[in-house]
Design a protein around this motif. Structure first.
Motif, PDB file in Angstrom:
ATOM      1  N   GLU A 118       0.834  -1.206   0.000  1.00 43.19           N
ATOM      2  CA  GLU A 118       0.000   0.000   0.000  1.00 43.19           C
ATOM      3  C   GLU A 118       0.867   1.253   0.000  1.00 43.19           C
ATOM      4  O   GLU A 118       0.556   2.221  -0.686  1.00 43.19           O
ATOM      5  N   GLU A 119       1.955   1.246   0.767  1.00 42.44           N
ATOM      6  CA  GLU A 119       2.856   2.391   0.795  1.00 42.44           C
ATOM      7  C   GLU A 119       3.491   2.616  -0.567  1.00 42.44           C
ATOM      8  O   GLU A 119       3.624   3.760  -1.017  1.00 42.44           O
TER       9      GLU A 119
ATOM     10  N   VAL B  53       0.887   4.183  -2.807  1.00 40.43           N
ATOM     11  CA  VAL B  53       0.703   5.600  -2.477  1.00 40.43           C
ATOM     12  C   VAL B  53       1.849   6.416  -3.043  1.00 40.43           C
ATOM     13  O   VAL B  53       1.640   7.488  -3.627  1.00 40.43           O
ATOM     14  N   GLU B  54       3.089   5.916  -2.898  1.00 42.01           N
ATOM     15  CA  GLU B  54       4.246   6.633  -3.440  1.00 42.01           C
ATOM     16  C   GLU B  54       4.155   6.758  -4.953  1.00 42.01           C
ATOM     17  O   GLU B  54       4.451   7.818  -5.511  1.00 42.01           O
TER      18      GLU B  54
END
Length: 146
Positions: A111-112, A115-116
């Motif tokens: 997920e990170e 998002v990035e």
């Protein structure tokens, strides 16, 4: 006769049959690991706590209609129930929880990363919009860099 063998070959090589066979083999191997954990670690620990982890000797006698006594070995049931609960607890605490934590960590990192990537795409898009607005306003895009 050839159709019979082709049908059998198709049945055997079907994905769900192979998956089931692999699951049975892995389950049998995993059963040894869990039994070793319960028999080698958990049951001796319980024996250390309460004294004797063997409940199979618990029994009671009831007179029957012939005048004899019938032995009800309730301890075998208790022993089986305790072993079931211990094995279920061992699987849950030593297998399910760690795997669940690992999958949560992987999900968070995925997920990170998403998002990035979305932020990077937004920054590129906003930069392009800024440059277009500067061109429309007559200001060169190199004049102000931020």
């Amino acid at each position: 006769m050839r159709d019979l063998f082709n049908g059998f070959k198709e049945f055997i090589t079907r994905g769900n049959v192979l998956d089931l066979a692999v699951a049975v083999v892995i389950g049998a191997a995993f059963s040894g690991v869990i039994s070793g954990l319960v028999d080698g670690v958990i049951m001796p620990f319980i024996g250390w706590l309460v004294g004797a982890p063997n409940f199979s000797e618990i029994a009671f006698y009831v007179p029957n209609w012939q005048g004899d006594e019938t032995k009800f070995q309730i301890g075998l049931f208790i022993q089986g129930l305790i072993m079931f609960l211990l094995i279920a607890a061992a699987i849950y605490f030593f297998v399910i929880l760690p795997i669940r934590k690992l999958s949560e960590l992987r999900k968070k990192s995925a997920e990170e990363e998403a998002v990035e990537e979305a932020l990077d795409e937004q920054v590129v898009l906003l930069t392009e919009i800024r440059d277009l607005l500067r061109v429309q306003a007559g200001t060169p895009s190199d004049a102000r860099s931020n």
